[in-house]
Design a protein around this motif. Structure first.
Motif, PDB file in Angstrom:
ATOM      1  N   ALA A   1      -5.676  10.913  -8.912  1.00 45.95           N
ATOM      2  CA  ALA A   1      -5.568  11.345  -7.510  1.00 45.95           C
ATOM      3  C   ALA A   1      -6.251  10.385  -6.551  1.00 45.95           C
ATOM      4  O   ALA A   1      -5.900  10.320  -5.367  1.00 45.95           O
ATOM      5  CB  ALA A   1      -6.139  12.751  -7.347  1.00 45.95           C
ATOM      6  N   SER A   2      -7.210   9.617  -7.041  1.00 43.90           N
ATOM      7  CA  SER A   2      -7.885   8.655  -6.162  1.00 43.90           C
ATOM      8  C   SER A   2      -6.927   7.567  -5.678  1.00 43.90           C
ATOM      9  O   SER A   2      -7.116   7.012  -4.589  1.00 43.90           O
ATOM     10  CB  SER A   2      -9.074   8.025  -6.887  1.00 43.90           C
ATOM     11  OG  SER A   2      -8.651   7.331  -8.048  1.00 43.90           O
ATOM     12  N   ILE A   3      -5.885   7.286  -6.433  1.00 40.97           N
ATOM     13  CA  ILE A   3      -4.941   6.230  -6.063  1.00 40.97           C
ATOM     14  C   ILE A   3      -4.140   6.606  -4.817  1.00 40.97           C
ATOM     15  O   ILE A   3      -4.155   5.854  -3.832  1.00 40.97           O
ATOM     16  CB  ILE A   3      -4.007   5.870  -7.245  1.00 40.97           C
ATOM     17  CG1 ILE A   3      -4.822   5.385  -8.437  1.00 40.97           C
ATOM     18  CG2 ILE A   3      -2.977   4.816  -6.825  1.00 40.97           C
ATOM     19  CD1 ILE A   3      -4.032   5.270  -9.720  1.00 40.97           C
ATOM     20  N   PRO A   4      -3.426   7.732  -4.795  1.00 44.63           N
ATOM     21  CA  PRO A   4      -2.668   8.044  -3.578  1.00 44.63           C
ATOM     22  C   PRO A   4      -3.550   8.379  -2.381  1.00 44.63           C
ATOM     23  O   PRO A   4      -3.164   8.095  -1.233  1.00 44.63           O
ATOM     24  CB  PRO A   4      -1.798   9.236  -3.974  1.00 44.63           C
ATOM     25  CG  PRO A   4      -2.454   9.838  -5.159  1.00 44.63           C
ATOM     26  CD  PRO A   4      -3.157   8.716  -5.861  1.00 44.63           C
ATOM     27  N   ILE A   5      -4.729   8.945  -2.617  1.00 41.38           N
ATOM     28  CA  ILE A   5      -5.609   9.247  -1.487  1.00 41.38           C
ATOM     29  C   ILE A   5      -6.072   7.955  -0.819  1.00 41.38           C
ATOM     30  O   ILE A   5      -5.961   7.792   0.400  1.00 41.38           O
ATOM     31  CB  ILE A   5      -6.812  10.108  -1.949  1.00 41.38           C
ATOM     32  CG1 ILE A   5      -6.330  11.503  -2.337  1.00 41.38           C
ATOM     33  CG2 ILE A   5      -7.875  10.183  -0.859  1.00 41.38           C
ATOM     34  CD1 ILE A   5      -7.382  12.349  -3.024  1.00 41.38           C
TER      35      ILE A   5
ATOM     36  N   LEU B   1       0.825  -1.220   0.000  1.00 44.12           N
ATOM     37  CA  LEU B   1       0.000   0.000   0.000  1.00 44.12           C
ATOM     38  C   LEU B   1       0.854   1.262   0.000  1.00 44.12           C
ATOM     39  O   LEU B   1       0.516   2.248  -0.660  1.00 44.12           O
ATOM     40  CB  LEU B   1      -0.950  -0.007   1.196  1.00 44.12           C
ATOM     41  CG  LEU B   1      -2.050  -1.074   1.122  1.00 44.12           C
ATOM     42  CD1 LEU B   1      -2.765  -1.191   2.450  1.00 44.12           C
ATOM     43  CD2 LEU B   1      -3.019  -0.771  -0.007  1.00 44.12           C
ATOM     44  N   ALA B   2       1.958   1.223   0.734  1.00 48.09           N
ATOM     45  CA  ALA B   2       2.856   2.384   0.734  1.00 48.09           C
ATOM     46  C   ALA B   2       3.453   2.596  -0.659  1.00 48.09           C
ATOM     47  O   ALA B   2       3.541   3.740  -1.141  1.00 48.09           O
ATOM     48  CB  ALA B   2       3.956   2.198   1.771  1.00 48.09           C
ATOM     49  N   LEU B   3       3.840   1.509  -1.313  1.00 47.50           N
ATOM     50  CA  LEU B   3       4.373   1.606  -2.675  1.00 47.50           C
ATOM     51  C   LEU B   3       3.298   2.101  -3.643  1.00 47.50           C
ATOM     52  O   LEU B   3       3.572   2.959  -4.496  1.00 47.50           O
ATOM     53  CB  LEU B   3       4.920   0.247  -3.130  1.00 47.50           C
ATOM     54  CG  LEU B   3       5.558   0.206  -4.511  1.00 47.50           C
ATOM     55  CD1 LEU B   3       6.805   1.089  -4.547  1.00 47.50           C
ATOM     56  CD2 LEU B   3       5.903  -1.220  -4.891  1.00 47.50           C
ATOM     57  N   MET B   4       2.082   1.588  -3.502  1.00 48.88           N
ATOM     58  CA  MET B   4       0.984   2.039  -4.351  1.00 48.88           C
ATOM     59  C   MET B   4       0.724   3.537  -4.159  1.00 48.88           C
ATOM     60  O   MET B   4       0.505   4.275  -5.125  1.00 48.88           O
ATOM     61  CB  MET B   4      -0.296   1.256  -4.027  1.00 48.88           C
ATOM     62  CG  MET B   4      -1.484   1.638  -4.882  1.00 48.88           C
ATOM     63  SD  MET B   4      -3.000   0.793  -4.411  1.00 48.88           S
ATOM     64  CE  MET B   4      -3.638   1.924  -3.180  1.00 48.88           C
ATOM     65  N   THR B   5       0.775   3.987  -2.906  1.00 53.70           N
ATOM     66  CA  THR B   5       0.558   5.403  -2.610  1.00 53.70           C
ATOM     67  C   THR B   5       1.648   6.260  -3.242  1.00 53.70           C
ATOM     68  O   THR B   5       1.378   7.277  -3.878  1.00 53.70           O
ATOM     69  CB  THR B   5       0.521   5.629  -1.088  1.00 53.70           C
ATOM     70  OG1 THR B   5      -0.505   4.806  -0.536  1.00 53.70           O
ATOM     71  CG2 THR B   5       0.260   7.076  -0.742  1.00 53.70           C
ATOM     72  N   TRP B   6       2.885   5.829  -3.063  1.00 54.77           N
ATOM     73  CA  TRP B   6       4.032   6.587  -3.592  1.00 54.77           C
ATOM     74  C   TRP B   6       3.980   6.656  -5.113  1.00 54.77           C
ATOM     75  O   TRP B   6       4.124   7.732  -5.712  1.00 54.77           O
ATOM     76  CB  TRP B   6       5.321   5.945  -3.092  1.00 54.77           C
ATOM     77  CG  TRP B   6       6.567   6.586  -3.595  1.00 54.77           C
ATOM     78  CD1 TRP B   6       6.846   7.922  -3.688  1.00 54.77           C
ATOM     79  CD2 TRP B   6       7.722   5.912  -4.093  1.00 54.77           C
ATOM     80  NE1 TRP B   6       8.100   8.113  -4.201  1.00 54.77           N
ATOM     81  CE2 TRP B   6       8.667   6.880  -4.452  1.00 54.77           C
ATOM     82  CE3 TRP B   6       8.048   4.565  -4.243  1.00 54.77           C
ATOM     83  CZ2 TRP B   6       9.909   6.566  -4.969  1.00 54.77           C
ATOM     84  CZ3 TRP B   6       9.289   4.242  -4.751  1.00 54.77           C
ATOM     85  CH2 TRP B   6      10.204   5.246  -5.110  1.00 54.77           C
TER      86      TRP B   6
END
Length: 170
Positions: free
Chosen positions: A133-137, A103-108
């Motif tokens: 923007a929906s991905i990092p949020i 999840l951290a990698l996906m956010t980054w």
């Protein structure tokens, strides 16, 4: 502690509201498009762009809402076998660490994709970054909840195995 509970409750309601709004809007827009095409009333050239945006936000924000409530599908047969033993808690921690890392990698990467995006949609001229923007949020929300779960699991792991209360008899 009450303030954290209140913030958690507000986040949960907000996530559900956004996902529900996107689903309802998708339903209305798709229905309008079907009626429009059937009766050849008015062209809806912008249809694809709005549907893509609503779908992206519904999927990612909906996933965050499900993650918060631990409602995602999971295969937990090994966890069920191990139960609350130290091995079961350790397995839970390892799975949670892997999830948090993903999840951290996906956010980054989602944030990087959003910030690098310069494109606009062809008809409405909406920034494509709005879709991304929906991905990092959602990723940030899920990462935060994963870290909180990891902290809870660690406390369970380091709790004494046979912690029983000693009562004095009178």
């Amino acid at each position: 502690m009450k303030s954290l509970y209140l913030v958690d409750k507000i986040i949960g309601r907000l996530l559900r509201a956004i996902a529900s709004f996107c689903l309802a809007a998708l339903f209305v827009i798709v229905l309008a498009n079907v009626v429009s095409r059937y009766f050849q009333i008015w062209p809806m050239a912008w249809f694809d762009e709005i549907v893509q945006a609503l779908f992206a936000w519904m999927v990612f924000i909906g996933a965050a809402a499900l993650w918060r409530e631990k409602e995602h599908f999971c295969v937990d047969w090994l966890g069920a076998i191990l139960g609350e033993s130290r091995s079961g808690v350790l397995l839970h921690i390892v799975v949670n660490l892997l999830s948090t890392g993903f999840l951290a990698l996906m956010t980054w990467k989602g944030l990087d994709l959003t910030l690098r995006s310069r494109a606009v949609t062809p008809i409405l001229n909406l920034p494509v970054a709005f879709l991304y923007a929906s991905i990092p949020i959602a990723g940030a929300v899920m990462t935060a909840y994963s870290l909180a779960e990891l902290c809870r699991s660690e406390r369970t792991l380091f709790k004494p195995l046979n912690a029983t209360t000693h009562e004095t008899k009178t």
